[in-house]
Structure formats: C-alpha cells, structure tokens
Design an enzyme around this catalytic site. Structure first.
Site, PDB file in Angstrom:
ATOM      1  N   SER A   1      -1.808  -1.132  -8.742  1.00  0.00           N
ATOM      2  CA  SER A   1      -2.521  -1.343  -7.483  1.00  0.00           C
ATOM      3  C   SER A   1      -1.902  -2.429  -6.619  1.00  0.00           C
ATOM      4  CB  SER A   1      -3.988  -1.672  -7.750  1.00  0.00           C
ATOM      5  OG  SER A   1      -4.624  -0.602  -8.392  1.00  0.00           O
TER       6      SER A   1
ATOM      7  N   HIS B   1      -5.075  -6.301  -5.463  1.00  0.00           N
ATOM      8  CA  HIS B   1      -5.075  -5.542  -4.212  1.00  0.00           C
ATOM      9  C   HIS B   1      -4.808  -6.473  -3.032  1.00  0.00           C
ATOM     10  CE1 HIS B   1      -7.908  -2.244  -6.043  1.00  0.00           C
ATOM     11  NE2 HIS B   1      -6.820  -2.464  -6.769  1.00  0.00           N
TER      12      HIS B   1
END
Length: 190
Positions: free
Chosen positions: A126, A174
């Site tokens: 991610s 993220h």
C-alpha cells in the site's frame, strides 16, 4: 492544446515494469497460500514485524512489500497500482517507476516503524501503491495538467476515505507513501 494520452498495446504491456511488479506479487502470494510451500515460515521471515526490525532485520522494510494477507488485499493493491503504475510509467520511465515504487514502500514502512509500537506487524504494498499515486498526482500538478487530475485525484481521495475506516488497515503507510511519492513527482525533472 492537444493532450496526448498514453497508448498501450500487448507488446508494451509485456515489457511494462508495472506488469512485472504485479506478476511478482502474484507469485509471492501463491508461495504464501499454496500448501506445498512453508507458508508460515515465509510470512515470518518477510513480514514487517517491528520488533525484529529494531533488532536489525531491516530487509523487512522491503520484503513486506511483496506479501499480502489475502486475495482481496492483493487485488485492491494490484488494481490501484495497475492504474497509477501504467500512468507513471507512460509519463516518466520504467526506472523512475521502480524508483518511486520501491522508495515509497520503504520510506512508508520506515515512518510506520518509527511512529507505531514495536509490537506492530504489517504487510502489503500500500505504501508503494500510494507513493506511485502521489508521484502521478504531483507530476501532473507540477505541470499544471489540472484537467488530467480528475480521475486519479478522485481515486486517491476515495482510497484514503475507504481505508481510513477499515479495520486492520495501515493508514500510516498510505499517508507516508503518498507524501513521499508527491516529493518524487514534484522533484521529477521532466
């Protein structure tokens, strides 16, 4: 002003770094799920386990990018990366895509390591995926291609919103992956 769009054909996809990254992730996923391999051992040796990183196992900052907890995790990362990876590769180069992808993943994992407890464990790409999105976003922003930000921009916002409310999501990777990707995209020379 005429805006050229990236074109892809079968030959360009065969040589695409984005496609090769996805294939490698798929192979790693199979190694971790098919019962013919020592799945648990592979996971234990490659996951981003902060306690082990603190003891000197720094390779985990990289190896954890290639493993995923389940198929939906792999699929979500793969589809998002396919979009942003192919865009970045078409607008920049294969080598810059690889640099952004790997550095975003490692930097995101490193920041996560420093701000979460030593008991924290995470896997997945991610941070690298969001870094790729950040590089596309910043590169287009820098070149004042605001009209081409709409779909990528909406997907990034949507992804942040969706993952912020999901249990077991590493929002830190993220955010830091995206920020590092923006630095890379902003600093790009083209």
């Amino acid at each position: 002003m005429i805006v050229s769009r990236p074109t892809w054909n079968l030959q360009s996809l065969k040589t695409s770094a984005s496609v090769h990254i996805l294939l490698f992730q798929a192979v790693c996923y199979l190694l971790l799920t098919v019962p013919l391999f020592p799945n648990r051992l592979l996971f234990e040796k490659t996951a981003c386990i902060h306690l082990y990183i603190a003891e000197g196992e720094w390779w985990r900052l990289l190896t954890s990018l290639w493993i995923h907890t389940d198929f939906s995790h792999l699929f979500a990362n793969s589809m998002t990366f396919l979009l942003f990876g192919l865009l970045l590769e078409a607008e920049r180069s294969r080598s810059e895509l690889l640099l952004v992808y790997l550095s975003s993943g490692i930097i995101a994992n490193l920041f996560c390591f420093f701000i979460t407890p030593l008991t924290y464990i995470h896997v997945g790409a991610s941070g690298a995926v969001f870094g790729t999105a950040g590089a596309v976003f910043a590169g287009r922003w820098r070149k004042e291609r605001f009209h081409r930000l709409s779909l990528p921009g909406l997907l990034v916002i949507f992804s942040f919103i969706i993952t912020a409310f999901q249990e077991n999501e590493n929002v830190y990777t993220h955010i830091f992956g995206f920020l590092w990707g923006m630095v890379c995209g902003w600093a790009a020379r083209k």
